[in-house]
Design an enzyme around this catalytic site. Structure first.
Site, PDB file in Angstrom:
ATOM      1  N   SER A 186       0.798  -1.225   0.000  1.00 26.63           N
ATOM      2  CA  SER A 186       0.000   0.000   0.000  1.00 26.63           C
ATOM      3  C   SER A 186       0.832   1.277   0.000  1.00 26.63           C
ATOM      4  CB  SER A 186      -0.947   0.017   1.203  1.00 26.63           C
ATOM      5  OG  SER A 186      -0.211  -0.009   2.413  1.00 26.63           O
ATOM      6  N   ARG A 187       2.130   1.162   0.287  1.00 29.32           N
ATOM      7  CA  ARG A 187       2.937   2.382   0.335  1.00 29.32           C
ATOM      8  C   ARG A 187       4.399   2.063   0.061  1.00 29.32           C
ATOM      9  NH1 ARG A 187       4.894   3.272   5.828  1.00 29.32           N
ATOM     10  NH2 ARG A 187       4.394   1.490   7.155  1.00 29.32           N
ATOM     11  N   TYR A 211      16.473  -4.680  13.740  1.00 23.04           N
ATOM     12  CA  TYR A 211      16.181  -4.469  12.316  1.00 23.04           C
ATOM     13  C   TYR A 211      17.294  -5.076  11.452  1.00 23.04           C
ATOM     14  CZ  TYR A 211      15.398  -2.104   7.854  1.00 23.04           C
ATOM     15  OH  TYR A 211      15.201  -1.839   6.522  1.00 23.04           O
TER      16      TYR A 211
END
Length: 237
Positions: free
Chosen positions: A10-11, A145
């Site tokens: 979506s982005r 991360y």
């Protein structure tokens, strides 16, 4: 017509992949979790079919797999969904750690797990995973991360060897500093500091990263597997 599934579509980089594959004649499906308004807008813009779900949930992906199977399944998977977080190591909570690996690693495993049997049966397919430069170099204050993105690379290289006899390629794109929502939390001073370390003297774009994904999904990359393709403006790794 080939079918493409993009997670986190979506982005950011995911949305650019949805646009690019749609514009170039592919049938595109994408999964999103929270950005309903952006997902609807993108779906209206491109004609891609959007599915809301948690990629780390077997139940959610089982249902989405069933729906996509009605359209012929997925010839190409782009495991793009990911999250990041900046925290000093001692401040990373168990919840932070588990969420990072649920999205960045378990989600990739679950989605691939459901769709790969069809690829093996058909003796063809493309799987492209999105890692990060920090998965190769490590980043201070982003241990969880960096570790998760390093795991994406290990996943890619191992699965590439396993699926190569079935005619399926598995590759990885490793972006550097890309101008997306994920980096929107950086201050102007932090962005300037990062850019000073990039030989091309600028941040990359989501579209440039999507082009690398498109190449690995194309027939031109038919003999490329287990690769980690850097899109980092020449940053030394």
């Amino acid at each position: 017509m080939k079918n493409v599934l993009v997670t986190g579509g979506s982005r950011g980089i995911g949305a650019e992949c949805v646009r690019m594959f749609s514009e170039r004649g592919y049938r595109v499906f994408f999964i999103y979790k929270n950005s309903e308004e952006k997902a609807k807008k993108l779906s209206d813009e491109t004609g891609a079919l959007a599915f809301c779900g948690d990629i780390s949930s077997f139940d959610d992906i089982s249902k989405i797999y069933g729906e996509i199977k009605k359209h012929g399944g997925a010839d190409i998977i782009v495991n793009n969904a990911g999250i990041s977080q900046i925290k000093v190591f001692q401040d990373i909570t168990e919840e932070d750690w588990d969420r990072m690996f649920d999205v960045n690693i378990k989600g990739m495993y679950v989605v691939t797990h459901f769709f790969v049997d069809d690829m093996i049966r058909l003796k063809k397919g493309r799987i492209i995973n999105i890692s990060s430069m920090w998965g190769e170099t490590g980043a201070s204050c982003e241990v969880h991360y960096s570790a998760s993105k390093a795991a994406v690379i290990g996943f890619t290289k191992a699965l590439a060897k396993e699926l190569a006899p079935s005619g399926i390629t598995v590759n990885c794109v490793s972006p550097g500093i890309i101008d997306t929502d994920m980096n929107s939390e950086l201050t102007d001073a932090e962005k300037k500091e990062f850019i000073e370390e990039i030989p091309m003297c600028r941040m990359g774009t989501a579209a440039e990263t999507a082009e690398a994904v498109f190449y690995l999904a194309s027939e031109a990359a038919g003999y490329v597997t287990g690769a980690v393709l850097p899109v980092n403006g020449g940053t030394v790794i």
